[in-house]
Enzyme design. Structure first.
Site, mmCIF file in Angstrom:
data_model
loop_
_atom_site.group_PDB
_atom_site.id
_atom_site.type_symbol
_atom_site.label_atom_id
_atom_site.label_comp_id
_atom_site.label_asym_id
_atom_site.label_seq_id
_atom_site.Cartn_x
_atom_site.Cartn_y
_atom_site.Cartn_z
ATOM 1 N N GLU A 78 -5.396 -4.787 10.772
ATOM 2 C CA GLU A 78 -4.385 -3.739 10.959
ATOM 3 C C GLU A 78 -4.700 -2.980 12.245
ATOM 4 O O GLU A 78 -5.517 -2.028 12.222
ATOM 5 C CB GLU A 78 -4.413 -2.744 9.793
ATOM 6 C CG GLU A 78 -3.974 -3.323 8.475
ATOM 7 C CD GLU A 78 -3.412 -2.236 7.551
ATOM 8 O OE1 GLU A 78 -2.248 -2.345 7.164
ATOM 9 O OE2 GLU A 78 -4.127 -1.270 7.235
ATOM 10 N N ASN A 114 0.862 -1.185 0.000
ATOM 11 C CA ASN A 114 0.000 0.000 0.000
ATOM 12 C C ASN A 114 0.899 1.237 0.000
ATOM 13 O O ASN A 114 1.492 1.576 1.012
ATOM 14 C CB ASN A 114 -0.901 -0.021 1.253
ATOM 15 C CG ASN A 114 -1.783 1.214 1.342
ATOM 16 O OD1 ASN A 114 -1.851 2.024 0.414
ATOM 17 N ND2 ASN A 114 -2.466 1.366 2.473
ATOM 18 N N GLY A 159 2.515 2.445 11.201
ATOM 19 C CA GLY A 159 3.524 3.512 11.140
ATOM 20 C C GLY A 159 4.209 3.822 12.453
ATOM 21 O O GLY A 159 4.892 4.842 12.571
ATOM 22 N N LYS A 202 0.006 4.282 -0.293
ATOM 23 C CA LYS A 202 -0.668 5.472 0.245
ATOM 24 C C LYS A 202 -0.431 6.669 -0.708
ATOM 25 O O LYS A 202 -0.341 6.444 -1.925
ATOM 26 C CB LYS A 202 -0.211 5.742 1.678
ATOM 27 C CG LYS A 202 -0.362 4.481 2.556
ATOM 28 C CD LYS A 202 -0.156 4.690 4.017
ATOM 29 C CE LYS A 202 -0.320 3.371 4.748
ATOM 30 N NZ LYS A 202 -0.237 3.488 6.197
ATOM 31 N N SER A 248 3.375 -1.868 10.611
ATOM 32 C CA SER A 248 4.820 -1.875 10.895
ATOM 33 C C SER A 248 5.521 -3.169 10.466
ATOM 34 O O SER A 248 6.449 -3.623 11.143
ATOM 35 C CB SER A 248 5.081 -1.596 12.378
ATOM 36 O OG SER A 248 4.690 -0.280 12.685
HETATM 37 P P1 13P Z 1 2.961 0.658 7.826
HETATM 38 O O1 13P Z 1 3.470 -0.653 7.245
HETATM 39 O O2 13P Z 1 3.694 1.838 7.339
HETATM 40 O O3 13P Z 1 2.859 0.559 9.331
HETATM 41 O O4 13P Z 1 1.470 0.844 7.291
HETATM 42 C C1 13P Z 1 0.580 -0.212 7.379
HETATM 43 C C2 13P Z 1 -0.606 0.102 6.576
HETATM 44 O O5 13P Z 1 -1.363 0.996 6.900
HETATM 45 C C3 13P Z 1 -0.818 -0.664 5.339
HETATM 46 O O6 13P Z 1 -2.097 -0.488 4.842
#
Ligand code: 13P
Length: 242
Positions: free
Chosen positions: A166, A14, A172, A16, A206
């Protein structure tokens, strides 16, 4: 609709709100996975929608990070599931915690998005997860049960959806639940809520090259949803060795 039950593990990137056309081209060139060679496992990349038409490779599957809850009409700024299918998507992330918290998405629109995805032969990656306060108060199972029961259309083929667990407090932050905690929740989702061994439940929050193996080893973890680490190809190439 793509049949996902044939895959051992599913890893989803992802991106983002990150990326550009040059970055995408470099990514495609250097990613060390090719679905024509490894068809036991599934790799899905979800860049921002504007980049999707530039993906000419068949090395991985393509997913969108969101979709409209509407089919068509006067909804400025929206992108429908039909449009996503037309540009090559097989998957769509729905109900990500950032969309729930920042964009105030609620169960009803998440439910409609899932319905539209399924009707357009897109595999929904439905994200659920408790926040830190809810975990502290031991409300996490209730929260997950509520999210699932209100977001999933009835009478769907449970084998053709993906649930991404999640925990919001893990996204994050570098904080990751321990193996027992992840296993307990995946078991809860499969056995107690959805009552299916077939449903695919993946973990996100993470995930890094340093911890992915231990998470993927957990017997009821069917894959990973990776945010930050999916943007660093040195790191992501380690994770997609599966
Ligand atoms: P991180 O891997 O940066 O923690 O983000 C996880 C996430 O939101 C994936 O959709």
């Amino acid at each position: 609709m793509l049949e996902i039950d044939k895959f051992k593990k599913i890893i989803i990137a992802n991106w983002k709100l990150n990326g550009s056309i040059p970055y995408l081209n470099e990514y495609i060139e250097n990613i060390q996975f090719d679905k024509s060679k490894d068809n036991n496992n599934c790799l899905v990349v979800c860049p921002p929608s504007t980049l999707i038409p530039y993906i000419k490779t068949k090395k991985f599957f393509i997913g969108s990070q969101d979709c409209s809850s509407f089919k068509e009409g006067a909804y400025t700024g929206e992108i429908s599931c039909k449009m996503l299918k037309e540009i090559g998507c097989d998957f769509v992330i729905i109900g990500h915690s950032e969309r729930r918290s920042i964009f105030k998405e609620h169960h009803k629109s998440i439910f409609d998005k899932c319905t539209n995805a399924i009707n357009n032969k897109l595999i929904p990656i439905l994200c659920i997860g408790e926040n830190g306060q809810q975990r502290k108060e031991n409300l996490h199972k209730e929260v997950l049960m509520d999210q699932l029961s209100k977001s999933l259309p009835k009478n769907i083929d449970i084998e053709n959806i993906i649930i991404a667990y999640e925990p919001v407090w893990s996204i994050g932050t570098g904080l990751v639940p321990d193996q027992n905690q992840i296993s307990e929740i995946h078991d809860f989702i499969k056995q107690e809520v959805l009552r299916s061994n077939q449903v695919r439940v993946i973990y996100g929050g993470s995930v890094k090259a340093a911890n992915y193996k231990k998470i993927l080893e957990i017997q009821n973890v069917d894959g990973l949803l990776v945010g930050g680490a999916s943007l660093n190809l040195d790191e992501f190439n380690q994770i997609i060795k599966f």
